[in-house]
Design a protein around this motif. Sequence first.
Motif, PDB file in Angstrom:
ATOM      1  N   THR A 158      11.537  21.778  43.685  1.00  0.00           N
ATOM      2  CA  THR A 158      11.853  20.642  44.188  1.00  0.00           C
ATOM      3  C   THR A 158      11.095  20.102  45.491  1.00  0.00           C
ATOM      4  N   SER A 159      10.233  21.240  45.869  1.00  0.00           N
ATOM      5  CA  SER A 159       9.686  20.945  47.036  1.00  0.00           C
ATOM      6  C   SER A 159       7.941  21.584  46.864  1.00  0.00           C
ATOM      7  N   SER A 160       7.251  21.193  47.908  1.00  0.00           N
ATOM      8  CA  SER A 160       5.693  21.627  47.793  1.00  0.00           C
ATOM      9  C   SER A 160       5.348  21.937  49.070  1.00  0.00           C
ATOM     10  N   GLY A 161       4.412  22.710  49.449  1.00  0.00           N
ATOM     11  CA  GLY A 161       3.850  23.212  50.478  1.00  0.00           C
ATOM     12  C   GLY A 161       3.502  24.453  50.681  1.00  0.00           C
ATOM     13  N   SER A 162       2.943  24.844  51.801  1.00  0.00           N
ATOM     14  CA  SER A 162       2.531  26.261  52.078  1.00  0.00           C
ATOM     15  C   SER A 162       3.720  27.198  51.854  1.00  0.00           C
ATOM     16  N   GLU A 163       4.915  27.048  52.430  1.00  0.00           N
ATOM     17  CA  GLU A 163       5.930  28.074  52.271  1.00  0.00           C
ATOM     18  C   GLU A 163       6.487  27.759  50.974  1.00  0.00           C
ATOM     19  N   THR A 164       6.396  26.864  50.179  1.00  0.00           N
ATOM     20  CA  THR A 164       6.922  26.993  48.899  1.00  0.00           C
ATOM     21  C   THR A 164       6.095  27.537  47.992  1.00  0.00           C
ATOM     22  N   ASP A 165       4.813  27.803  48.245  1.00  0.00           N
ATOM     23  CA  ASP A 165       3.590  28.484  47.387  1.00  0.00           C
ATOM     24  C   ASP A 165       3.915  29.921  47.752  1.00  0.00           C
ATOM     25  N   LEU A 166       4.327  30.261  49.033  1.00  0.00           N
ATOM     26  CA  LEU A 166       4.792  31.543  49.183  1.00  0.00           C
ATOM     27  C   LEU A 166       5.762  32.125  48.350  1.00  0.00           C
ATOM     28  N   LEU A 167       6.871  31.333  48.233  1.00  0.00           N
ATOM     29  CA  LEU A 167       8.077  31.497  47.594  1.00  0.00           C
ATOM     30  C   LEU A 167       7.672  31.919  46.059  1.00  0.00           C
ATOM     31  N   ARG A 168       6.833  30.692  45.649  1.00  0.00           N
ATOM     32  CA  ARG A 168       6.491  30.996  44.111  1.00  0.00           C
ATOM     33  C   ARG A 168       5.791  32.385  43.720  1.00  0.00           C
ATOM     34  N   GLN A 169       4.788  32.605  44.713  1.00  0.00           N
ATOM     35  CA  GLN A 169       4.226  33.951  44.543  1.00  0.00           C
ATOM     36  C   GLN A 169       5.198  35.200  44.639  1.00  0.00           C
ATOM     37  N   ILE A 170       6.067  35.211  45.326  1.00  0.00           N
ATOM     38  CA  ILE A 170       6.892  36.407  45.524  1.00  0.00           C
ATOM     39  C   ILE A 170       7.776  36.167  44.165  1.00  0.00           C
ATOM     40  N   LEU A 171       8.277  35.068  43.683  1.00  0.00           N
ATOM     41  CA  LEU A 171       9.225  35.228  42.701  1.00  0.00           C
ATOM     42  C   LEU A 171       8.475  35.287  41.358  1.00  0.00           C
ATOM     43  N   THR A 172       7.336  35.154  41.223  1.00  0.00           N
ATOM     44  CA  THR A 172       6.521  35.180  39.941  1.00  0.00           C
ATOM     45  C   THR A 172       5.635  36.643  39.966  1.00  0.00           C
ATOM     46  N   ASP A 173       5.706  37.383  40.873  1.00  0.00           N
ATOM     47  CA  ASP A 173       5.073  38.346  41.110  1.00  0.00           C
ATOM     48  C   ASP A 173       4.862  39.477  39.731  1.00  0.00           C
ATOM     49  N   LYS A 174       3.555  39.468  39.265  1.00  0.00           N
ATOM     50  CA  LYS A 174       3.686  40.214  37.852  1.00  0.00           C
ATOM     51  C   LYS A 174       4.168  41.714  37.876  1.00  0.00           C
ATOM     52  N   SER A 175       4.254  42.225  38.963  1.00  0.00           N
ATOM     53  CA  SER A 175       4.982  43.624  39.005  1.00  0.00           C
ATOM     54  C   SER A 175       6.208  43.726  38.843  1.00  0.00           C
ATOM     55  N   THR A 176       7.032  42.769  39.235  1.00  0.00           N
ATOM     56  CA  THR A 176       8.583  42.703  39.219  1.00  0.00           C
ATOM     57  C   THR A 176       8.950  41.208  39.165  1.00  0.00           C
ATOM     58  N   PRO A 177       8.509  40.385  38.217  1.00  0.00           N
ATOM     59  CA  PRO A 177       8.815  39.032  38.386  1.00  0.00           C
ATOM     60  C   PRO A 177      10.325  38.622  38.157  1.00  0.00           C
ATOM     61  N   LEU A 178      10.955  37.539  38.848  1.00  0.00           N
ATOM     62  CA  LEU A 178      12.332  37.086  38.678  1.00  0.00           C
ATOM     63  C   LEU A 178      12.120  35.879  37.887  1.00  0.00           C
ATOM     64  N   MET A 179      10.963  35.296  37.820  1.00  0.00           N
ATOM     65  CA  MET A 179      10.830  33.990  37.350  1.00  0.00           C
ATOM     66  C   MET A 179       9.530  33.760  36.679  1.00  0.00           C
ATOM     67  N   MET A 180       9.545  33.061  35.518  1.00  0.00           N
ATOM     68  CA  MET A 180       8.257  32.570  34.846  1.00  0.00           C
ATOM     69  C   MET A 180       8.342  31.104  34.886  1.00  0.00           C
ATOM     70  N   ILE A 181       7.182  30.698  35.158  1.00  0.00           N
ATOM     71  CA  ILE A 181       6.934  29.032  35.184  1.00  0.00           C
ATOM     72  C   ILE A 181       6.491  28.676  33.988  1.00  0.00           C
ATOM     73  N   ASP A 182       7.186  28.015  33.177  1.00  0.00           N
ATOM     74  CA  ASP A 182       6.753  27.466  31.883  1.00  0.00           C
ATOM     75  C   ASP A 182       6.274  25.967  31.958  1.00  0.00           C
TER      76      ASP A 182
END
Length: 293
Positions: A158-182
């Motif tokens: 629901t948001s954009s910006g540098s802080e959101t980009d960091l959240l995206r990177q953490i949540l989709t980290d390939k080693s232990t992903p919590l989320m995949m963006i389809d």
Amino acid sequence: MINFRYHVVSIIGIFMALAVGVVLGAGPLQRTINTGMNRSSSAAASDPQLSAQAEAEAAGLKALASSSLTGSLTGTQVALVVLPGASDDDVAAVRSTLTDAGASVVGRVTLTDNWQSTSMSQYRATLSTSLASHLESAAAKTASADGVVGYSIVQVLTSSGSETDLLRQILTDKSTPLMMIDEDPTGKATTLVAIGARAQNAATASSAPTSPDAWVGMAQAVGSTSGVVVGDASSRDAMISRIRSAGTAVTTVDSVGTTLATVDTALALSTKATGARAYGVGSGAQSVIPSNK
């Protein structure tokens, strides 16, 4: 495909209710529906004529509901959150009903077993400290670790910006992903619909035990967008049942996998009512369908 455990008698009741504009409550009529379903579910599975009748009634419900839903969600930008074990057919059905009502489905993410596995609870607790430092929501400051994860997912959608980009990177980290963006909504979503597994899929959604805290945490975050969580409430330990019993401030729809659930989801997003609401025929349901008042 119809989930007959929930569908056969409930469709008849809802079909009639929509036709006459009656708002159905969670009292005597719902008890009658539940009794009828328990009595007829096994017969429906083995009786081709009854199966055909239920198929026709489901089609009739969808057609009749479309007259109330058409245009009701115009301007609403929805992101879908697909939970572990959710059926692709159910996700497609919800999406179709929302778009038929005028909503724009602007994104979709799929959550992994890491998001809900009890074996990963400590990992999520540790991760939440890092996630919390990038969150914009004030409500997230008092949320549980799983709640922080939920609010992080919401912010990415629901948001954009540098802080959101960091959240995206953490949540989709390939080693232990919590989320995949389809489908990336690029922060355009204004509300969320989370879709869980059917009753028969819930037990096999993950090979490891799952944490109700993860369900509640995600539901709290979805509730902050006035969104809806759709899933199973056929038993006390089912996802929607646990979310409801926890008093979570979110609107829930049970009987996932039925036409009733898809129609209820769209109606719930379009209704003017406020606060947590519980629709369907499962454990903790307050009424079968939303009122448009």
